[in-house]
Structures are given as structure tokens and as C-alpha cells.
Design an enzyme around this catalytic site. Structure first.
Site, mmCIF file in Angstrom:
data_model
loop_
_atom_site.group_PDB
_atom_site.id
_atom_site.type_symbol
_atom_site.label_atom_id
_atom_site.label_comp_id
_atom_site.label_asym_id
_atom_site.label_seq_id
_atom_site.Cartn_x
_atom_site.Cartn_y
_atom_site.Cartn_z
ATOM 1 N N CYS B 89 0.839 -1.205 0.000
ATOM 2 C CA CYS B 89 0.000 0.000 0.000
ATOM 3 C C CYS B 89 0.879 1.264 0.000
ATOM 4 O O CYS B 89 1.543 1.542 -0.981
ATOM 5 C CB CYS B 89 -0.963 -0.048 1.187
ATOM 6 N N HIS B 211 -3.592 -5.688 1.012
ATOM 7 C CA HIS B 211 -2.923 -5.953 2.303
ATOM 8 C C HIS B 211 -2.975 -7.435 2.676
ATOM 9 O O HIS B 211 -3.897 -7.845 3.383
ATOM 10 C CB HIS B 211 -3.629 -5.166 3.411
ATOM 11 N N GLU B 213 -1.321 -8.814 4.924
ATOM 12 C CA GLU B 213 -1.196 -8.921 6.387
ATOM 13 C C GLU B 213 -2.547 -8.769 7.082
ATOM 14 O O GLU B 213 -2.696 -9.139 8.239
ATOM 15 C CB GLU B 213 -0.185 -7.896 6.920
#
Lengths: 85, 244
Positions: B89, B211, B213
Site C-alpha cells: 500500500c 494488504h 497482512e
């Protein structure tokens, strides 16, 4: 050394999508400003530089603008120099 | 696998990344401040992550000021010596501003901040970041950004595509998540060719807007496809021991 006031204008390059400009233009037209066209939204940056003369001040401003103030892939810049008393 | 996560003023996914990596059993993770000269670990990290967030409040252009941070010299040296470098990002935006990856990320074409689950197709599984995916696999990662429209002038874009540097492409979701359709029509943000993530020519620097994560921890939000991303890195460094 002389001091110069510098005004740098950064604008999206021609042909690069400028959605902020388009949104502003649409809003203006909707508000009755039908004569307004081709709105581009950019940035305006003002600062002071110290340099021997106007030419070397220009070289410095080019460097600053290429290095950080604009992204050459999508933006172009122009500037004016004003000697300070 | 030793990871360094760089923390910029305004980073907000730094701890998420660290937690995801630790949760997958792939520690240790060092948090490195942007104003440091070097990475804390003496041996140097195997992986450097530039996390998501809003470094420097997105002033000037997203990632532009962070790209000039003191730590970026060490980050560049790490990548130049072949070390793995990942930008997620805002980290992707920083990598383009630092010219470690080509192109730039512009404001989304609908001018909105988009925070939503999205589907991406894995275009290559021969990279250290994607080796545990199947080629063409469609996975779900969340996105959360205002400036995620990937742009590259047409000629450069063709070259990028022909070199196979596009690693993740926005894909159809919902009922069609298994069809494998991907491309610009599925860009939530207007990205050219539906590009969600790219890799450098050498194959050691990856940037992506979604993302992984945020879809790693179990029982947190729907989906754990992000685990496959970290599994790839774990397998690459031969430290993946997670059996689910």
C-alpha cells in the site's frame, strides 16, 4: 549571495487523467458556470533560495522540482523567480 | 528469516505486518525507525518491509517524502545487493517514488477512499513472494487506499507486461471468484490493466496495494489468503513450519 522568491506551479501533464480537475469542472458546470472548461488541479509551492545569480537560482529550482516537488511521470512544473531586496 | 519493518511517521500497518509474520512463525522482526541510518540487526535483514499507512500525512504526493527518508539509503543498498524488499500500500507508493519500482499510484478514479475486500489473480508464482500460490489462483486480500490507481505511460506499460512484471491483477469476485477473470474492468480504483502489484526486473522488489497482512490472522476477518503470501516467503527461506 542574492535571495530570490520562487513560485513553483505543478500541474498534471496533458493527457494524464486529472480526476480532481474533472470533479471540480463538473461541479462548476452544475453550478451554472457553463463557460468554464478544461479545469486542471495542481499544486503551488513558494519558497526562498539563495544563489549567486538568477541563472544558478534557476538551476537549483529545476533540481528541487525534478527531485521532489513534481513527479515527472505524470506532472510538469513551471516557476517564476523574483529577486528579494 | 529476519525481517525489518520500517516505521515512518504516519505508518499504521507496521505492527500488523509484524504480527502477521510472527503469527506465521517467521520471526524475528525488527522495527526500524525511518530516521535510523541502518538496520538494527548486525547480519542485516533477509526481508525489508515498507508498510501501509499515510507516511508524512500523504503530503505533496503519497510516499514522496518517505522516499527521501534517511533509512532509504540502507533500503536501497539492501535491494541493490539482491535482498528482498516488499512495499504494501503506502509502501508500494514509497517504492515508486523512490524509483525502486516503475510507475506511480494516482488518486482512485472514483475519488473515494476504498476500504473493502477485493480479489486479485496471482499472475506469477515463480517469485519468492508468491511461490506458494498456484499460478492464476484468485485470492482475497483487503484494500484500503485513496491513491491506488497504478499508472504507467502506454509504451512503458507494454514493456512491463511483456517482461511479466505484473504479479497481482484485480480479478472478478463474488460468484465469479473462481472464473479467473482479471483486468482493468475489475480495478476498484481504475488501475491500468487492473494492476494491483508488480515486481522489479531482478525479481527481488515487490509492491502491491492490497494488504495480505490483513487477511493472515485466523478468526479475525473473513479469509486467511494472506497466509499463503507469508508461506511463500517462509518456503523461500526454508523456515515454513506452519501446518495450519
Amino acid at each position: 549571495m542574492k535571495r530570490f522568491s520562487v513560485d513553483v506551479t505543478v500541474l498534471p501533464k496533458d493527457g494524464v487523467l486529472d480526476i480532481q480537475g474533472k470533479a471540480v469542472e463538473r461541479t462548476l458546470k452544475r453550478g451554472g458556470y457553463s463557460a468554464v472548461d478544461d479545469v486542471r488541479v495542481g499544486r503551488f509551492i513558494r519558497f526562498v533560495v539563495e544563489a549567486e545569480d538568477e541563472a544558478s537560482a534557476g538551476t537549483l529550482v529545476d533540481s528541487v522540482s525534478d527531485d521532489l516537488l513534481s513527479n515527472g511521470l505524470i506532472e510538469s512544473y513551471s516557476y517564476t523567480l523574483e529577486p528579494l531586496p | 528469516m529476519r525481517t525489518a519493518v520500517v516505521v515512518f511517521p504516519g505508518s499504521n500497518c507496521d505492527r500488523d505486518v509484524a504480527r502477521a509474520i510472527l503469527d506465521c512463525g517467521l520471526g524475528p522482526v525488527d522495527m526500524v525507525w525511518h530516521d535510523d541510518d541502518d538496520f538494527k540487526s548486525h547480519d542485516g535483514p533477509d526481508l525489508v518491509v515498507l508498510p501501509g499507512g499515510f507516511s508524512y500525512g500523504d503530503y505533496l504526493r503519497s510516499g514522496a517524502l518517505a522516499a527521501k527518508s534517511r533509512i532509504m539509503k540502507a533500503v536501497r543498498e539492501h535491494a541493490d545487493s539482491g535482498g528482498l524488499l516488499l512495499g504494501i500500500c503506502n509502501g508500494f507508493q514509497i517504492l515508486t517514488e523512490a524509483r525502486l519500482l516503475p510507475g506511480t499510484l494516482m488518486p482512485n478514479n472514483n475519488l473515494r477512499f476504498i476500504c473493502a475486500p477485493c480479489h486479485v489473480r496471482v499472475e506469477r508464482n515463480d517469485t519468492p513472494f508468491t511461490k506458494a500460490f498456484k499460478e492464476g489462483q484468485v485470492v482475497q486480500f483487503p484494500i484500503a487506499h485513496h491513491q491506488g490507481l497504478y499508472f504507467l505511460p502506454p509504451d512503458d506499460l507494454s514493456a512491463l507486461e511483456s517482461r511479466g512484471q505484473v504479479v497481482f491483477r484485480y480479478a472478478a469476485g463474488g460468484k465469479c471468484a473462481d472464473c479467473g477473470d482479471a483486468g482493468e474492468a475489475y480495478s476498484p480504483n481504475g488501475s491500468v490493466n487492473g494492476i494491483a502489484g508488480i515486481i522489479n526486473k531482478r525479481g527481488n522488489v515487490l509492491g502491491l496495494m492490497p494488504h495480505p497482512e490483513r487477511s493472515t490472522l485466523k478468526n479475525l476477518i473473513r479469509g486467511t489468503d494472506g497466509r499463503i503470501f507469508w508461506q511463500s516467503l517462509g518456503e523461500y527461506f526454508d523456515v515454513w513450519r506452519d501446518k495450519g
